[in-house]
Design a protein around this motif. Structure first.
Motif, PDB file in Angstrom:
ATOM      1  N   CYS A 189       0.899  -1.315  -0.110  1.00 37.91           N
ATOM      2  CA  CYS A 189      -0.015  -0.028   0.117  1.00 37.91           C
ATOM      3  C   CYS A 189       0.893   1.294   0.057  1.00 37.91           C
ATOM      4  O   CYS A 189       1.959   1.248   0.239  1.00 37.91           O
ATOM      5  N   CYS A 190       0.437   2.106  -0.377  1.00 36.87           N
ATOM      6  CA  CYS A 190       0.952   3.626  -0.466  1.00 36.87           C
ATOM      7  C   CYS A 190       0.751   4.035   0.924  1.00 36.87           C
ATOM      8  O   CYS A 190      -0.289   4.408   1.362  1.00 36.87           O
ATOM      9  N   PRO A 191       1.875   4.462   1.733  1.00 36.87           N
ATOM     10  CA  PRO A 191       1.709   4.803   2.986  1.00 36.87           C
ATOM     11  C   PRO A 191       1.279   6.190   3.129  1.00 36.87           C
ATOM     12  O   PRO A 191       0.820   6.877   4.066  1.00 36.87           O
ATOM     13  N   ASP A 192       1.049   7.104   1.930  1.00 33.62           N
ATOM     14  CA  ASP A 192       0.551   8.545   2.013  1.00 33.62           C
ATOM     15  C   ASP A 192      -0.677   8.510   1.730  1.00 33.62           C
ATOM     16  O   ASP A 192      -1.245   9.954   1.529  1.00 33.62           O
ATOM     17  N   CYS A 193      -1.295   7.669   0.888  1.00 34.17           N
ATOM     18  CA  CYS A 193      -2.727   7.834   0.477  1.00 34.17           C
ATOM     19  C   CYS A 193      -3.662   6.840   0.962  1.00 34.17           C
ATOM     20  O   CYS A 193      -3.444   5.778   1.322  1.00 34.17           O
ATOM     21  N   SER A 194      -4.966   7.102   1.020  1.00 37.76           N
ATOM     22  CA  SER A 194      -6.053   6.153   1.277  1.00 37.76           C
ATOM     23  C   SER A 194      -7.123   5.837   0.312  1.00 37.76           C
ATOM     24  O   SER A 194      -7.262   6.627  -0.681  1.00 37.76           O
ATOM     25  N   ASN A 218       3.119   1.289  -8.120  1.00 37.09           N
ATOM     26  CA  ASN A 218       2.926   2.870  -8.076  1.00 37.09           C
ATOM     27  C   ASN A 218       1.602   3.098  -7.287  1.00 37.09           C
ATOM     28  O   ASN A 218       0.739   2.449  -7.470  1.00 37.09           O
ATOM     29  N   CYS A 219       1.458   4.393  -7.116  1.00 35.15           N
ATOM     30  CA  CYS A 219       0.346   4.756  -6.284  1.00 35.15           C
ATOM     31  C   CYS A 219      -0.312   5.688  -7.431  1.00 35.15           C
ATOM     32  O   CYS A 219       0.061   6.780  -7.910  1.00 35.15           O
ATOM     33  N   HIS A 220      -1.666   5.201  -7.597  1.00 34.43           N
ATOM     34  CA  HIS A 220      -2.446   6.254  -8.677  1.00 34.43           C
ATOM     35  C   HIS A 220      -2.830   7.571  -8.275  1.00 34.43           C
ATOM     36  O   HIS A 220      -3.040   8.388  -8.908  1.00 34.43           O
ATOM     37  N   LEU A 221      -2.843   7.774  -6.967  1.00 40.41           N
ATOM     38  CA  LEU A 221      -3.311   9.048  -6.445  1.00 40.41           C
ATOM     39  C   LEU A 221      -2.073  10.100  -6.419  1.00 40.41           C
ATOM     40  O   LEU A 221      -2.392  11.324  -6.515  1.00 40.41           O
ATOM     41  N   CYS A 222      -1.046   9.468  -5.628  1.00 41.42           N
ATOM     42  CA  CYS A 222       0.065  10.778  -5.743  1.00 41.42           C
ATOM     43  C   CYS A 222       1.223  10.334  -6.707  1.00 41.42           C
ATOM     44  O   CYS A 222       2.241  11.093  -6.708  1.00 41.42           O
ATOM     45  N   GLY A 223       1.192   9.187  -7.444  1.00 39.09           N
ATOM     46  CA  GLY A 223       2.476   8.920  -8.287  1.00 39.09           C
ATOM     47  C   GLY A 223       3.584   8.366  -7.648  1.00 39.09           C
ATOM     48  O   GLY A 223       4.707   8.081  -8.429  1.00 39.09           O
TER      49      GLY A 223
HETATM   50 ZN    ZN Z   1      -0.011   7.713  -2.687  1.00 36.81          ZN
END
Ligand code: ZN
Ligand code: ADP
Ligand code: ZN
Length: 747
Positions: free
Chosen positions: A456-461, A481-486
């Protein structure tokens, strides 16, 4: 005389200045001026002349100077900017800034060089031109023909507009020394390139009717000035737009055409260029600052009559507009995601009012707001129900995935056996297929089957749950890749928690679809098109060219391939997972799904063979999918409007979404609550305000997100209150607070 000026400092205030007598007669609204401000000098724009100032005239300072004509904004645009500032709750300065390209605003543009191409070896060129044309040489002959007939060398942008152009043909020609490339100063572009203009065809009955209504609007026989042109794909809307523009130009006026994303609509732009030649200014994102500056000035000097481009072309500085055309008016790319968060379709209607010109909104699937305005008689509704070359609808099958036979162990079940069989039939017949999946990347997530770990991306939910966003896995780069923050990280080979090698992907994306397809259809040549595989406009053109030439049997892609493409040999479209869009918690989700299915389905059967569409879903009987499969726009529109009416969603109400962001959750929540309390006195019977709560996506890039949703009618005073809170009360330094007026997404 005293005038009022908006400066370039974001204070959301206008200032009064004395006008030196020698400027009095020439001063006009929209002129760029230098004004003394404190101890410095600032840029500004005149917003009113001859004002009664509330400030003692003895305290006013005089204007320091007027800048040259090339940055004079038309008065109507200044008015539009002021309206945008009020309506979209942003500062006046900011709104005025969006009216102008940065290059024009800064006034710091250096002449730039451009590369131009011309024929250097006539003999060889003639040889190629005389040889019988084959698929292989098509691109090269097209380029040579254009260059041979052009009075001067052409640059790459001009070459790209040639029907049949490809980068590879250009390279070959240059490498073989048939073409030579040299540099020249951009401003030399002035000499117009005369190209043979395309001739308008005889109009079909429905097209004639649409034009007739437009003529009535143009000359005032019809009092309303906005038309909703609801025409099925291929009903000839684009042709109608071009003839409307002919009428407008004949009346001595000019025209703006907005298209959703110019890089995705090369065919449309090409058609406009072919019809209107150099009276057309194409405003696309690849223009350099100098080019943009040049184009803006060409319009400002009245050297061109037509501007075509994405969102920002709406602010082209014409002074005598006859029409603003918004093509594919339902497209979500008309919403600007940064401040001012305007919807170009709505601002177009507003500019139409300021300019007293016609506005034409065109679409095969108009948005709920426009449909409703037409139903209510605010817009003139014109329908075109027939295709120019009448074709039966493609045959649509809805496949219930739950009825598939159980897959063999290890077998992938992304494609149902029915779809696989259908693809096989098509490929054997030398026909082509499009497989559509609206999810990029390789897999949606990566999990450990031993301990349940999920990357999981540690920065986004994730929307709705507050858990972290699963990383999308990209196999080609072996990254997460996180599709919210890149955020991008190398993919682990073993589970980071329990060290088990049993980490698995689930939730197929286009990248994985491509590799599965190679296994499932070993007999077919497969290509893929999504924003990961397309690094540049050249990639895009290259894959499309391969597909067009029949070098690929199957094209896989995201919504990038849903729009406007015309491939006569495509007879099957497979919608791999129609349910993806339905799961989004947003009241526009079903509208988007309907539009997408309609668009994708429209790619099938454009040539001589009938088309076929297979929709894979686990929600058969879903109303939206059913309406789309039956080509029942009216049915869907009524169903959707009824649902919106029940819940008082737009178009039955208007929305303002207040957003709060910051790293400390409690500070964000506190400030949102404080704002809510301050706004409470402005709530009346027609308005509701939902108390602050975490946004569906609670965290992005490590910032907590809270929102307040305001919904209702008669929002004027409330809007003013919101504006003042945002622009004139300072939020704590660690908190971002902004309003999204008419939000297109509530996530
Ligand atoms: Zn993210
Ligand atoms: P839309 O914009 O509604 O999808 P287009 O204007 O692109 O439709 O028209 C579809 C096709 O039909 C185009 O290839 C266009 O050149 C052609 N076409 C449009 N109007 C006519 C007409 N009146 N006669 C012949 N062909 C036409
Ligand atoms: Zn594990």
């Amino acid at each position: 005389m005293i005038c009022r000026v908006i400066t370039d400092i974001s204070l959301d205030r206008e200032f009064d200045y004395l006008v030196p007598p020698e400027l009095e007669s020439s001063l006009a609204v929209g002129m760029a001026v230098d004004v003394p401000f404190g101890r410095s000098m600032r840029n500004g724009y005149i917003v009113s002349t001859d004002v009664q100032s509330s400030v003692d005239a003895k305290k006013l300072k005089p204007l320091a100077g007027v800048k040259n004509q090339s940055c004079h904004i038309p008065e109507n645009l200044i008015r539009l900017g002021q309206w945008m500032a009020q309506y979209y709750c942003c500062s006046y300065e900011h709104a005025i800034r969006t009216l102008l390209p940065a290059a024009v605003r800064s006034g710091r543009v250096r002449p730039k060089m451009r590369k131009v191409y011309s024929i250097s070896n006539r003999e060889k060129a003639d040889e190629l031109l005389c040889a019988p044309e084959s698929e292989r040489t098509r691109g090269r002959t097209a380029i040579l023909r254009a260059l041979a007939s052009a009075p001067e060398p052409l640059d790459i942008e001009q070459l790209r507009l040639i029907d049949g152009f490809s980068e590879s043909s250009l390279k070959t020609l240059t490498r073989n020394l048939i073409l030579v490339c040299h540099e020249e100063e951009i401003s030399r572009r002035k000499a117009p390139v005369e190209m043979a203009k395309s001739v308008p065809p005889q109009m079909m009955p429905e097209q004639k009717k649409a034009l007739g209504v437009f003529e009535d609007m143009l000359c005032g026989r019809e009092a309303r000035r906005t038309m909703l042109l609801h025409g099925v794909t291929n009903s000839g809307k684009t042709e109608v737009y071009m003839q409307m523009i002919d009428r407008v130009i004949a009346a001595g006026k000019s025209a703006i055409v907005l298209v959703p994303e110019i890089s995705l609509t090369p065919q449309t732009v090409r058609r406009f260029r072919a019809r209107f030649g150099d009276t057309l200014s194409v405003l696309h994102s690849r223009l350099t600052d100098t080019e943009r500056f040049e184009e803006w000035n060409r319009i400002n000097r009245n050297e061109v009559k037509i501007a075509i481009g994405a969102r920002s072309a709406l602010f082209a500085p014409f002074r005598d507009l006859g029409v603003i055309i918004v093509d594919e008016e339902h497209e979500s790319s008309y919403k600007q995601s940064e401040s001012p968060r305007y919807v170009a379709r709505d601002v177009a209607v507003m500019r139409g009012q300021f300019e007293n010109c016609c506005v034409v909104l065109g679409s095969a699937t108009p948005c709920a707001e426009s449909s409703y305005n037409a139903q209510q008689g605010k817009f003139v509704l014109v329908e075109m129900r027939n295709q120019v070359a009448s074709k039966p609808h493609p045959h649509i099958t809805i496949l219930d995935r739950r009825l598939d036979p159980a897959p063999a162990p290890g077998e992938n079940r992304v494609f149902s056996p029915v779809l696989i069989e259908a693809v096989r039939r098509k490929v054997e017949n030398a026909e082509q297929c499009i497989l559509f999946l609206n999810r990029r990347g390789y897999a949606r997530n990566l999990t450990c089957s031993e301990c349940g770990y999920e990357a999981c991306c540690p920065d986004c939910s994730v929307p709705g749950t507050g858990h972290s966003t699963p990383f999308m896995y990209s196999r080609s780069k072996a990254t997460l890749n996180c599709h919210l923050c890149g955020r991008t990280e190398p993919a682990p080979e073993v589970c980071p928690d329990c060290k088990s090698p049993n980490i698995r992907f689930s939730g197929t994306g286009t990248e994985k679809l491509e590799s599965i397809s190679r296994g499932a259809f070993p007999f077919a040549r497969v290509g893929r098109m999504d924003s990961d595989s397309m690094r540049s406009a050249e990639d895009y053109e290259r894959v499309l060219e391969q597909f067009r030439r029949g070098e690929l049997d199957i094209l896989i892609g995201t919504q990038m391939i849903a729009k406007g493409l015309h491939f006569p040999n495509v007879t099957l479209v497979g919608i791999v997972n129609a349910d993806l869009g339905l799961m989004i918690p947003d009241f526009r989700a079903s509208e988007k799904v309907f539009q997408l299915i309609t668009q994708v389905a429209g790619r099938a059967g454009r040539g001589d063979h009938p088309g076929e569409v297979i929709i894979q879903t686990s929600n058969p009987g879903n109303d939206t999918i059913d309406y789309a499969a039956n080509f029942d726009f009216e049915g869907f529109r009524n169903f959707d409007l009824e649902f919106r009416k029940l819940l008082n969603y737009p178009p039955f109400s208007r929305m303002i979404l207040l957003n709060f962001r910051g790293e400390s959750e409690s500070a964000v929540a506190d400030y949102a609550q404080k704002t809510y309390d301050l706004l409470l006195p402005y709530i009346h019977d027609d308005v509701s305000m939902v108390p602050p709560c975490p946004a569906p996506i609670e965290r992005i890039k490590g910032k907590f997100r809270y929102q307040i949703l305001i919904k209702g009618n008669k929002l004027k005073t409330l809007r003013e209150a919101v504006r003042i809170l945002i622009l004139h009360r300072n939020a704590p330094a660690n908190i971002e607070f902004y309003a999204d007026v008419d939000p297109q997404s509530l996530l």
